[in-house]
Design a protein around this motif. Sequence first.
Motif, PDB file in Angstrom:
ATOM      1  N   GLN A 131      25.830  38.301  38.884  1.00  0.00           N
ATOM      2  CA  GLN A 131      25.677  36.846  39.066  1.00  0.00           C
ATOM      3  C   GLN A 131      26.603  36.074  38.138  1.00  0.00           C
ATOM      4  N   ARG A 132      26.702  36.505  36.875  1.00  0.00           N
ATOM      5  CA  ARG A 132      27.596  35.847  35.919  1.00  0.00           C
ATOM      6  C   ARG A 132      29.050  36.038  36.340  1.00  0.00           C
ATOM      7  N   TYR A 133      29.367  37.219  36.868  1.00  0.00           N
ATOM      8  CA  TYR A 133      30.734  37.479  37.334  1.00  0.00           C
ATOM      9  C   TYR A 133      31.081  36.541  38.494  1.00  0.00           C
ATOM     10  N   ARG A 134      30.143  36.320  39.396  1.00  0.00           N
ATOM     11  CA  ARG A 134      30.394  35.391  40.522  1.00  0.00           C
ATOM     12  C   ARG A 134      30.638  33.973  40.015  1.00  0.00           C
ATOM     13  N   PHE A 138      35.763  36.334  36.661  1.00  0.00           N
ATOM     14  CA  PHE A 138      36.514  37.337  35.911  1.00  0.00           C
ATOM     15  C   PHE A 138      35.677  37.737  34.707  1.00  0.00           C
ATOM     16  N   ASN A 139      36.033  38.893  34.121  1.00  0.00           N
ATOM     17  CA  ASN A 139      35.353  39.376  32.922  1.00  0.00           C
ATOM     18  C   ASN A 139      36.378  39.401  31.796  1.00  0.00           C
ATOM     19  N   GLN A 140      36.195  38.560  30.799  1.00  0.00           N
ATOM     20  CA  GLN A 140      37.165  38.465  29.709  1.00  0.00           C
ATOM     21  C   GLN A 140      37.297  39.787  28.955  1.00  0.00           C
ATOM     22  N   SER A 141      36.214  40.543  28.814  1.00  0.00           N
ATOM     23  CA  SER A 141      36.298  41.842  28.129  1.00  0.00           C
ATOM     24  C   SER A 141      37.182  42.810  28.902  1.00  0.00           C
ATOM     25  N   GLU A 142      37.078  42.774  30.213  1.00  0.00           N
ATOM     26  CA  GLU A 142      37.914  43.631  31.054  1.00  0.00           C
ATOM     27  C   GLU A 142      39.387  43.249  30.913  1.00  0.00           C
ATOM     28  N   GLU A 143      39.662  41.948  30.901  1.00  0.00           N
ATOM     29  CA  GLU A 143      41.043  41.480  30.779  1.00  0.00           C
ATOM     30  C   GLU A 143      41.643  41.880  29.436  1.00  0.00           C
TER      31      GLU A 143
END
Length: 193
Positions: A131-134, A138-143
Amino acid sequence: MVNNWINIIQDYWLPPTCILCDSPGYRHWDICFDCYNDLPRNLLCCPQCAAYYSNSEDTVPICGDCLARNPAFDRTFGFFKHQHTIRYLNSQLKYQRQFKIARLFGLLLAEEISHQTDLPQAIIPVPLHPQRYRERRFNQSEEIGKTLAKQLHLPLLQQHCIRQLNTPHQTELSRRERHSNMRNAFTIVKPIP
């Protein structure tokens, strides 16, 4: 060799420029030498959780919180304090989608971690709840993890851990509430090699 030419061409046509002051970038990074030196370093901290010690007399091998609750991890690399410039850059990345900051954070972390004797075996970004990803898209940790993994030549394990609980935002919580908020929030769904 090809990467070197790509970097040379990119630096010629799009030279790195400081995210903070628009000066020429330092070391092919999007931060200048002066701004880089002004980043709030976390030099006096617990080696297990990276909690900042307020003065040099507080430096003990492991902080009281880690001794009391014995965390499930051995070490935390917390090279910068979440203050001033780092706090500003973090909020610009998370809420203004400034992806170049994720790249800069990845490069800065790689630079600091590369000086450690024991490198990690893999990078596992902290996952967002679906839900937060939607909401954020994007996910800042992933980036940050993409750049970090590439620089350190490590695998990026993006599908091994998921966030199973949609917890409240951490920003307004105390340290104790943040720990409680994260309890059972994550689960491993694939074996970690």
